[in-house]
Design a protein around this motif. Structure first.
Motif, short mmCIF file in Angstrom:
data_model
loop_
_atom_site.label_atom_id
_atom_site.label_comp_id
_atom_site.label_asym_id
_atom_site.label_seq_id
_atom_site.Cartn_x
_atom_site.Cartn_y
_atom_site.Cartn_z
N GLU A 121 0.81 -1.22 0.00
CA GLU A 121 0.00 0.00 0.00
C GLU A 121 0.84 1.27 0.00
OE1 GLU A 121 -3.01 -0.30 3.02
OE2 GLU A 121 -3.62 -2.30 2.38
N HIS A 122 2.17 1.12 0.16
CA HIS A 122 3.09 2.26 0.17
C HIS A 122 4.30 1.89 -0.68
CE1 HIS A 122 0.62 3.76 3.46
NE2 HIS A 122 0.72 2.54 4.00
N PHE A 123 4.83 2.88 -1.39
CA PHE A 123 5.81 2.56 -2.44
C PHE A 123 7.01 3.52 -2.42
CE2 PHE A 123 1.50 1.57 -3.66
CZ PHE A 123 1.58 0.23 -4.05
N SER A 124 8.20 2.91 -2.47
CA SER A 124 9.43 3.67 -2.70
C SER A 124 9.99 3.35 -4.08
CB SER A 124 10.46 3.32 -1.62
OG SER A 124 10.02 3.73 -0.35
N ALA A 125 9.14 2.90 -4.97
CA ALA A 125 9.54 2.57 -6.35
C ALA A 125 8.42 3.00 -7.28
CB ALA A 125 9.81 1.07 -6.49
N ASP A 126 8.76 3.27 -8.52
CA ASP A 126 7.76 3.74 -9.49
C ASP A 126 6.88 2.58 -9.96
OD1 ASP A 126 8.88 2.55 -12.13
OD2 ASP A 126 10.62 3.56 -11.25
N PRO A 127 5.75 2.89 -10.60
CA PRO A 127 4.82 1.84 -11.03
C PRO A 127 5.44 0.78 -11.94
CG PRO A 127 3.72 3.97 -11.08
CD PRO A 127 5.15 4.24 -10.78
N SER A 128 6.32 1.19 -12.84
CA SER A 128 6.94 0.23 -13.76
C SER A 128 7.79 -0.79 -13.01
CB SER A 128 7.79 0.98 -14.79
OG SER A 128 8.46 0.06 -15.63
N THR A 129 8.55 -0.32 -12.03
CA THR A 129 9.38 -1.24 -11.23
C THR A 129 8.51 -2.20 -10.42
OG1 THR A 129 11.13 0.42 -11.06
CG2 THR A 129 11.15 -1.35 -9.43
N PHE A 130 7.43 -1.67 -9.83
CA PHE A 130 6.49 -2.52 -9.10
C PHE A 130 5.90 -3.58 -10.02
CE2 PHE A 130 2.04 -3.24 -7.64
CZ PHE A 130 2.31 -3.79 -6.40
N ALA A 131 5.49 -3.17 -11.20
CA ALA A 131 4.89 -4.11 -12.16
C ALA A 131 5.86 -5.22 -12.52
CB ALA A 131 4.43 -3.37 -13.41
N GLU A 132 7.12 -4.85 -12.79
CA GLU A 132 8.11 -5.85 -13.19
C GLU A 132 8.42 -6.81 -12.04
OE1 GLU A 132 9.30 -6.60 -16.21
OE2 GLU A 132 7.81 -5.11 -16.81
N CYS A 133 8.62 -6.26 -10.85
CA CYS A 133 8.95 -7.11 -9.70
C CYS A 133 7.82 -8.09 -9.38
CB CYS A 133 9.23 -6.25 -8.47
SG CYS A 133 10.83 -5.41 -8.48
N ILE A 134 6.61 -7.57 -9.24
CA ILE A 134 5.50 -8.43 -8.85
C ILE A 134 5.12 -9.38 -9.99
CG2 ILE A 134 3.11 -8.50 -8.07
CD1 ILE A 134 5.13 -7.43 -5.99
N GLY A 135 5.11 -8.87 -11.22
CA GLY A 135 4.78 -9.73 -12.36
C GLY A 135 5.75 -10.89 -12.49
N LYS A 136 7.04 -10.61 -12.35
CA LYS A 136 8.04 -11.68 -12.46
C LYS A 136 8.00 -12.62 -11.26
CE LYS A 136 11.15 -9.26 -15.62
NZ LYS A 136 12.45 -8.59 -15.81
#
Length: 306
Positions: free
Chosen positions: A156-171
């Motif tokens: 619910e809180h982020f120190s990373a941009d949406p693209s990085t979140f997407a790549e990390c969680i997706g992978k």
């Protein structure tokens, strides 16, 4: 004679193909999936406390596994996850017991959550590759130790941009599914600009790997009406297009459309329209004080034929 039979058979076959290609006029069958978060508030709640209707598909979601240290001042670990739920009452042996006793039960773990220690739990990777490698390794150990079936993403809180979140969680999801470690994955966004930007980036690229959307409708204002809830549901179903968005409420009644304020009326309408993909509750820890009355009511609604 042979020619006549072939022609007739071809005509029938073409008719069948045409019928198959026509859009169905029937509503999609409603799901009987029930999900409940458990263990975050250390209220000594056990799996066996919660009523389980044998007709529904039942998912417990352990809350939470967090990639932070377990020290008195927790700090980020770049994907090295630790158990932060009530492991004394929700242990590996208790997972095995509830799954053995109820063949319709699966158990997942949720990642992140709102807070850790006295601060927020941030998604804070050093890099995509290092975070994913650490996360797959550490979560595989926990999932196998506890004999779990899936994961839920609730940062619910982020120190990373949406693209990085997407790549990390997706992978991460791709890796765990590809290795046969989990059989399903869900996400738990809510209506906040920063939160939505991260989860929608994930959805756009990796939505095909995500089985359920536990949208936190209880993050909307307390006193939400039935019509407002149904509008919110349609909006988020459009945002997470093609996803199984579940209806959800918070059992202490502190936000959104409450069970006593029309939640089950809204769910009945969704069910009649073939839109009810399931119900989830935050949380068993809170529900213990009211005897799990809304768990029973939710599951009865899901199990009913109409």
């Amino acid at each position: 004679m042979t020619f006549f039979f072939s022609k007739r058979f071809s005509s029938l076959f073409l008719c069948q193909l045409l019928l198959l290609s026509l859009p169905s006029t029937q509503a999609a069958p409603a799901s009987n999936l029930f999900r409940e978060y458990i263990g975050a508030e250390f209220n000594n709640v056990k799996f066996s406390d919660v009523p389980i209707n044998p007709i529904v598909d039942f998912h417990f979601i352990l809350s939470f596994a967090i990639d932070y240290t377990t020290s008195s001042s927790p700090s980020p670990t770049n994907g090295e996850f630790n158990v932060f739920w009530d492991a004394d009452n929700l242990s590996p042996s208790q997972v095995s017991s509830i799954k053995t006793a109820h063949g319709n039960v699966k158990v997942a773990l949720s990642l992140g959550g709102d807070s850790v220690g006295n601060g927020y739990a941030y998604f804070n990777p050093s890099s995509v590759d290092s975070w994913v490698s650490n996360a797959i390794s550490s979560l595989t150990k926990i999932i196998q130790q506890y004999n779990l079936d899936g994961i839920d993403i609730d940062y619910e809180h982020f120190s990373a941009d949406p693209s990085t979140f997407a790549e990390c969680i997706g992978k991460l999801i791709s890796g765990l599914k590809g290795n046969g470690v989990i059989s399903f994955a869900s996400i738990a966004p809510f209506d906040d600009d920063q939160v939505q930007s991260h989860y929608l980036a994930l959805w756009r690229k990796y939505g095909h790997l995500i089985d359920y959307v536990n949208f936190q409708f209880y993050a909307y204002d307390k006193g939400t009406t039935v019509s407002q809830f149904l509008n919110y549901f349609d909006t988020q179903s459009s945002n997470y297009n093609g996803g199984k968005v579940l209806a959800g409420f918070i059992s202490d009644g502190s936000g959104g459309l409450s069970p006593g304020g029309g939640f089950f009326t809204a769910c009945s309408r969704l069910k009649s329209q073939g839109k009810l993909n399931g119900i989830f509750i935050w949380s068993a820890d809170d529900s213990k004080s009211n005897g799990f009355r809304y768990e029973r009511q939710s599951q009865a609604l899901l199990a009913s034929p109409h």
